[in-house]
Scaffold this motif. Structure first.
Motif, mmCIF file in Angstrom:
data_model
loop_
_atom_site.group_PDB
_atom_site.id
_atom_site.type_symbol
_atom_site.label_atom_id
_atom_site.label_comp_id
_atom_site.label_asym_id
_atom_site.label_seq_id
_atom_site.Cartn_x
_atom_site.Cartn_y
_atom_site.Cartn_z
ATOM 1 N N PHE A 71 0.838 -1.199 0.000
ATOM 2 C CA PHE A 71 0.000 0.000 0.000
ATOM 3 C C PHE A 71 0.873 1.249 0.000
ATOM 4 N N ARG A 72 0.448 2.228 -0.758
ATOM 5 C CA ARG A 72 1.098 3.539 -0.780
ATOM 6 C C ARG A 72 0.018 4.605 -0.772
ATOM 7 N N ASP A 73 0.124 5.527 0.179
ATOM 8 C CA ASP A 73 -0.902 6.564 0.264
ATOM 9 C C ASP A 73 -0.623 7.666 -0.757
ATOM 10 N N ASP A 74 -1.430 8.723 -0.710
ATOM 11 C CA ASP A 74 -1.325 9.769 -1.720
ATOM 12 C C ASP A 74 -0.485 10.952 -1.258
ATOM 13 N N SER A 75 0.425 10.720 -0.294
ATOM 14 C CA SER A 75 1.219 11.820 0.226
ATOM 15 C C SER A 75 2.389 12.186 -0.681
ATOM 16 N N SER A 76 2.728 11.320 -1.626
ATOM 17 C CA SER A 76 3.834 11.589 -2.542
ATOM 18 C C SER A 76 3.343 11.588 -3.979
ATOM 19 N N ALA A 77 3.907 12.483 -4.764
ATOM 20 C CA ALA A 77 3.502 12.589 -6.165
ATOM 21 C C ALA A 77 4.100 11.449 -6.980
ATOM 22 N N MET A 78 3.401 11.038 -8.017
ATOM 23 C CA MET A 78 3.894 10.065 -8.979
ATOM 24 C C MET A 78 3.362 10.487 -10.349
ATOM 25 N N THR A 79 3.706 9.751 -11.374
ATOM 26 C CA THR A 79 3.196 10.087 -12.702
ATOM 27 C C THR A 79 2.291 8.973 -13.188
ATOM 28 N N MET A 80 1.223 9.346 -13.872
ATOM 29 C CA MET A 80 0.213 8.376 -14.290
ATOM 30 C C MET A 80 -0.648 8.961 -15.388
ATOM 31 N N LEU A 81 -1.488 8.129 -15.961
ATOM 32 C CA LEU A 81 -2.502 8.576 -16.918
ATOM 33 C C LEU A 81 -3.540 7.480 -17.079
#
Length: 454
Positions: free
Chosen positions: A282-292
């Motif tokens: 699990f990884r929360d949304d506290s860090s930015a990543m790239t997606m589409l």
């Protein structure tokens, strides 16, 4: 006036002496101080080498021939197997980088039509000059060497080392390097956390029945260079045999930016009626990543970096996997990489280990490489025996996906400019592509139908 003139003379003399002293000191300092170019020599050299690799490698052709072509062939073949229904398809995993390593080895020992087919699979014309052939083989070898050590610190401080071995000299050689980013620094991800990757590639051509490195020893050996067989040894052994074996091994351990204490058991849905229990990271949304979200392929694409060069594209279809597989290509991958956007979302992804084995012949057949595996194979570079044949060529790959500590680097909130679910849960069949972010070359590609079927 005389006294004033004398004082002026003294002052002038002191000034001259001071200036002379400063100039002398400056000259001495310049003689011992490091030149500015020395400080930047590593990054500049790395950049030059990377540019040379990109210029000498036809990455698009390599990805098409060694990644997406074989993938489509395997997917079609497994779907057509007797007794295998759509919801019972099998996992797929192989390494285009491993295939390229094997082809560079075959290129050095093959002649005639066998060599022409190998050259075309490597993105070169069959009538390429020896200079261009050597440049491409050198670029592939350098690429393997440059994808060397990546170090990562887990939450508990454990260190992961990565090396790479492969056919680099003569018939069979290995390479292992222990370095960070080339400048003495530990590498980390650009996606908000420390991660890492351990990559090993090994190609070995030897006489059948002679001692060779098997896959289990390959996995347990820190650096396979001790198992090298020299060009001269191979030719000598061929005096007593006319059977060749080519071993092609790949191993990748990918540490993903997930926190270990968040991993829990959850259901993974194989199909509409069957599920298995897996350890879900699990990884929360506290860090930015790239997606589409790709509407044409009906799939969510998430990019997670292992290091400055190693990265994964995690592909989650909206429903069935086949529409995503049907649109898979080098141009589609380029579209994803060009359109990824920074954003935040909760990610759940299974921790798993996957190991697969194929024959090189079956993987390379669609790339047009068949002569080297036939009765008409030409190995005249190493032997004049007309009966010399390649009788076995296994391609074995293992992928391990584990979690590591994720850290919030205090990046500002970034709003997505497209609609995407706040939670992305890989709890059903998905695909993944591990690639070199510098050249775009696919290193491993596969689909996970059942993460417990390792």
């Amino acid at each position: 006036m005389g006294r004033e003139a004398a004082m002026m003379s003294v002052v002038f003399g002191c000034v001259c002496l001071t200036v002379l002293t400063l100039l002398t000191c400056s000259s001495a300092c310049r003689s011992v101080a490091p030149k500015p170019v020395t400080v930047f020599s590593w990054p500049l050299r790395r950049e030059r080498e990377a540019n040379q690799q990109q210029q000498q490698l036809n990455t698009s052709a390599l990805n098409t021939a060694l990644a997406f072509g074989p993938y489509h062939a395997l997917a079609t073949r497994t779907a057509a197997e007797p007794g295998v229904q759509q919801q019972q398809q099998r996992n797929i995993l192989f390494s285009p980088l491993g295939l390229a390593s094997a082809l560079t080895l075959l290129c050095r020992v093959s002649g005639s039509d066998s060599r022409s087919q190998v050259l075309e699979a490597l993105g070169m014309a069959s009538n390429s000059t020896e200079q261009s052939v050597e440049a491409t083989i050198s670029a592939l070898t350098d690429l393997q060497r440059s994808l060397t050590l990546q170090e990562a610190e887990s939450e508990g401080g454990a260190r992961t080392d990565a090396g790479i071995g492969g056919a680099t000299e003569g018939v069979d050689a290995g390479h292992r390097a222990d370095a960070g980013d080339g400048e003495g620094n530990k590498t980390g991800t650009e996606d908000g956390g420390h991660a890492g990757g351990q990559l090993k590639v090994w190609s070995s051509l030897h006489v059948d029945g002679k001692p060779s490195l098997d896959y289990e020893n390959f996995l347990s050996t820190p650096g396979p260079a001790a198992f090298n067989t020299s060009f001269e040894t191979l030719i000598k052994n061929l005096q007593d045999s006319d059977k060749l074996t080519l071993n092609n091994y790949v191993y990748f351990k990918g540490l993903q930016p997930f926190e270990r204490h968040h991993t829990v058991l959850r259901n993974f849905h194989l199909n509409a009626t069957t599920s298995v229990e897996v350890a879900m990271m699990f990884r929360d949304d506290s860090s930015a990543m790239t997606m589409l979200y790709d509407t044409n392929c009906s799939a969510t694409v998430v990019r997670l970096a292992h290091s400055r060069r190693l990265a994964s594209l995690l592909l989650l279809p909206k429903a069935e996997l086949q529409p995503l597989e049907d649109c898979l290509s080098d141009s589609r991958m380029s579209f994803w990489l060009s359109n990824l956007k920074p954003g935040r979302a909760e990610i759940r992804f299974p921790r798993f280990q996957l190991r697969k084995s194929y024959s090189l012949e079956s993987l390379l057949r669609n790339a047009g490489v068949s002569s080297v595996f036939s009765q008409s194979a030409d190995f005249s570079v190493i032997s004049q025996k007309k009966t010399l044949k390649l009788i076995k060529a296994p391609h074995e790959v293992m992928l391990e996906v584990e979690e590591t500590k994720s850290e919030d680097r205090g990046r500002p909130d970034i709003m997505l400019d497209f609609s995407i679910p706040p939670r992305i849960t890989f709890d059903r069949p998905f695909m993944l592509i591990i690639y070199d972010s510098l050249t775009g070359l696919v290193l491993l590609i596969g689909r996970v139908i059942d993460p417990t079927d390792g």
